[in-house]
Design a protein around this motif. Structure first.
Motif: not given
Length: 202
Positions: A147-162
């Motif tokens: 649940r915690l990570v799912q909430t965080n994934m809605e507002y990621p810090g950076l758009a692109n994954i390296p």
């Protein structure tokens, strides 16, 4: 000197954009304080110090830790500056942040410290753990963690994954494919000036 826990936007105003420290954008473009708007000529030492502080605040490490990383980078083959950035980028808290599991590196560190993250199926609660190619980083198989990570994934810090990472949002599992390349380091920093700063200390 412990890890910084003060106002983050104040640091962002002084040092420029720090994607790992805060997602917020300061209202004022000039540095904080009484003399923030006055243009003063900075010495070479001040410029090197500023670059060093960028690394410290962005990755959330203290002076002693950064000095240790510089010494380790010196022993590595190739460019010391690039080796230093690789060591910092491959930390577990930063990798969790770059995978989009947390909005900032301090948020990612909290996830790791509280035991919400596993590496190769085992819980690792050490934020400075060095991730290696081939390792699987995932969310602990608990409802609270998911649940915690799912909430965080809605507002990621950076758009692109390296390019050195891959992430499956459905299973919340990431994989480290290789070491990070210099072009994928999100922080705008001159690592050579940092190495110069420590040339007399390390």
């Amino acid at each position: 000197m412990s890890r910084y826990r003060g106002p983050r936007l104040r640091v962002v105003r002084r040092l420029g954009e720090l994607p790992g420290l805060s997602r917020k954008t300061p209202r004022h473009a000039y540095p904080p304080g009484q003399h923030g708007q006055s243009r003063r000529k900075r010495s070479e030492y001040a410029i090197r110090l500023e670059e060093k502080q960028k690394l410290r605040f962005n990755y959330g490490i203290n002076e002693k830790q950064l000095l240790r990383y510089v010494r380790k980078a010196r022993r590595a083959t190739g460019s010391t500056g690039e080796a230093l950035l690789q060591l910092l980028e491959m930390r577990l808290d930063n990798t969790v942040f770059r995978l989009g599991m947390a909005g900032t590196i301090p948020g990612a560190r909290q996830l790791v410290n509280h035991g919400h993250v596993t590496v190769n199926g085992r819980v690792v609660d050490i934020a400075s753990y060095q991730c290696r190619p081939g390792e699987i980083i995932s969310v602990r198989d608990r409802d609270a963690s998911r649940r915690l990570v799912q909430t965080n994934m809605e507002y990621p810090g950076l758009a692109n994954i390296p390019s050195h990472l891959e992430f499956d949002k459905n299973t919340m599992t990431g994989k480290v494919n290789s070491m990070v390349e210099r072009e994928w380091v999100a922080l705008s920093v001159n690592e050579l000036l940092v190495v110069e700063y420590y040339s007399r200390k390390a």
